[in-house]
Enzyme design. Structure first.
Site, PDB file in Angstrom:
ATOM      1  N   LYS A   5     -43.122 -19.740  49.587  1.00  0.00           N
ATOM      2  CA  LYS A   5     -43.081 -21.465  49.964  1.00  0.00           C
ATOM      3  C   LYS A   5     -42.896 -22.126  48.561  1.00  0.00           C
ATOM      4  O   LYS A   5     -42.754 -21.519  47.452  1.00  0.00           O
ATOM      5  CB  LYS A   5     -44.466 -21.604  50.414  1.00  0.00           C
ATOM      6  CG  LYS A   5     -44.981 -20.934  51.562  1.00  0.00           C
ATOM      7  CD  LYS A   5     -44.117 -21.470  52.695  1.00  0.00           C
ATOM      8  CE  LYS A   5     -43.940 -20.252  53.823  1.00  0.00           C
ATOM      9  NZ  LYS A   5     -45.211 -19.974  54.673  1.00  0.00           N
TER      10      LYS A   5
HETATM   11  C1  LIG Z   1     -45.730 -19.278  55.687  1.00  0.00           C
HETATM   12  C2  LIG Z   1     -46.151 -19.929  56.935  1.00  0.00           C
HETATM   13  C3  LIG Z   1     -47.539 -19.919  57.717  1.00  0.00           C
HETATM   14  C4  LIG Z   1     -48.740 -18.827  57.132  1.00  0.00           C
HETATM   15  O1  LIG Z   1     -48.737 -19.061  55.804  1.00  0.00           O
HETATM   16  P1  LIG Z   1     -49.339 -17.546  55.351  1.00  0.00           P
HETATM   17  O2  LIG Z   1     -49.864 -17.982  53.993  1.00  0.00           O
HETATM   18  O3  LIG Z   1     -48.331 -16.723  55.118  1.00  0.00           O
HETATM   19  O4  LIG Z   1     -50.541 -17.192  56.038  1.00  0.00           O
HETATM   20  C5  LIG Z   1     -47.721 -20.539  58.842  1.00  0.00           C
HETATM   21  N1  LIG Z   1     -46.952 -21.160  59.283  1.00  0.00           N
HETATM   22  C6  LIG Z   1     -45.618 -21.413  58.802  1.00  0.00           C
HETATM   23  C7  LIG Z   1     -44.688 -22.341  59.484  1.00  0.00           C
HETATM   24  C8  LIG Z   1     -45.306 -20.522  57.617  1.00  0.00           C
HETATM   25  O5  LIG Z   1     -44.039 -20.929  57.172  1.00  0.00           O
END
Ligand SMILES: *Cc1c(COP(=O)(O)O)cnc(C)c1O
Length: 380
Positions: A184
């Site tokens: 992210k």
């Molecule tokens: C990364 C992501 C998640 C989950 O996040 P985590 O921190 O990996 O649990 C949920 N929804 C979307 C669209 C994502 O890109």
């Protein structure tokens, strides 16, 4: 002679953060503590003073938001089939039923025009995703929610730093869920944040975060809800504290690189071929990803082979994401091919290209040249 391998993404972590993590490790307090509180305060400030709590994943923030909203067995939640499977797994996790609505082929987000047809008396919440950081239309989303008395859990996992009408995603709205996974725009290694509406919800979030426990005085303890183990460590929080000040600069860099992708890929030859580019949004999205959609009927090569050829050229690529409703778990609930044709077609052909702050313009050119060569060599 050949260039080093270019990964799909890579976090940028400065030396000050690394030193700060070492300090936390030496401090004698490494799990949830002062660094978590400090990160929550900084995030709350970032989101215009709204209450924020942090957790050990983005996934659990959505599960907890649904629990606080009282969503459970017998309820339905409207969501998108084009997301990381976490988005709909959390709906099943709380015992509710995910109802998938097809996407808009241009934004690749939930098509808000189709939501009303999917509502039933059991619908309790809307769970949209800002895919690649491109914000879902918040005006229309909340108009829908108000008209039908629904809660909203914004899966803003990818849209940290994106804007809606000049205002930060998360600074307004109902529940807003953020992820700090390493892919992210900023990271805590693993982790997430939930923006809430008031202190009552924030207290509940703390309970769901750690076994439902409420402490009073020095020796008092009560458990009123069934919580899990979702707390973030101070080590991870220190990484986040080192990342947050760089968010704007990271996103500015991502925007520049995205512009470079448009310059290299918005060409007559690729336009003629029908390569799908993302909306050229330079005012709202944080460019979490740069995704193209391959024109399957014009190519003699499948996506996996395009990826293999890029790999051979030293370039990583990814698929974000396969259609959720076609996974075995969801097929067992009755979903099948043909239910959501736009999402299915997009999910079959979508391809994520490398994009991260430490990349250069020359890297973008290299990716674009390699992709263009592969596609033009396999025209039908
Ligand atoms: C990364 C992501 C998640 C989950 O996040 P985590 O921190 O990996 O649990 C949920 N929804 C979307 C669209 C994502 O890109």
């Amino acid at each position: 002679m050949s260039a080093p391998f270019l990964p799909l993404t890579r976090p940028t972590i400065d030396e000050e953060t690394i030193a700060g993590v070492a300090d936390v490790l030496r401090s004698g307090w490494i799990t949830s503590g002062p660094k978590v509180k400090e990160l929550e305060a900084k995030l709350s400030e970032y989101f215009g003073g709204r209450p924020v709590r942090v957790f050990n994943s983005g996934t659990c923030t959505m599960e907890i938001a649904l629990r606080i909203a009282g969503v459970g067995p017998g309820h339905e939640v409207i969501t998108t089939p084009l997301s990381w499977v976490a988005t709909s797994n959390v709906i099943l996790e709380v015992g509710a039923r995910p109802v998938f609505v097809d996407i808009d082929p241009v934004t690749r987000n939930l098509d808000l025009d189709r939501v009303e047809a999917a509502l039933t008396p059991a619908t309790r919440a809307l769970l949209p995703v800002d895919l690649a950081g491109l914000p879902v239309d918040r005006d229309r989303l909340y108009a829908l929610a108000r008209r039908h008395g629904l809660r909203v859990v914004e899966d803003a996992a990818q849209s940290m730093g994106s804007l809606w009408r000049g205002r930060r995603i998360g600074a307004a709205g109902d529940f807003v869920s953020i992820s700090f996974h390493p892919n992210k725009n900023i990271t805590t290694i693993e982790g997430g944040a939930l923006v809430l509406n008031d202190e009552r919800e924030a207290k509940l979030a703390e309970q769901y975060r750690l076994q439902g426990v409420v402490r009073t005085g020095l020796d008092g303890m009560e458990v009123e809800v069934v919580g899990g183990k979702f707390n973030l460590t101070d080590v991870a929080a220190r990484v986040g504290l080192g990342q947050l000040p760089h968010l704007e600069e990271f996103n500015r860099r991502r925007r520049e690189l995205a512009r470079a992708y448009f310059e290299c890929l918005d060409t007559p030859a690729l336009r003629e071929l029908g390569l799908g580019l993302p909306p050229a949004d330079f005012s709202q999205t944080n460019w979490h990803m740069f995704q193209v959609v391959l024109p399957e009927e014009r190519l003699t090569i499948r996506r996996a082979d395009v990826m293999a050829k890029l790999q051979t050229a030293g370039i990583g690529s990814g698929v974000h994401y396969p259609a959720i409703h076609l996974f075995a778990v969801y097929r067992r609930l009755g979903w099948k091919e043909g239910d959501l044709p736009i999402a299915e077609r997009t999910c079959r052909n979508i391809l994520t290209l490398p994009l991260f702050p430490a990349m250069t313009r020359a890297d973008v050119q290299r990716v674009a040249e390699a992709l263009t060569a592969v596609l033009l060599a396999h025209r039908r």
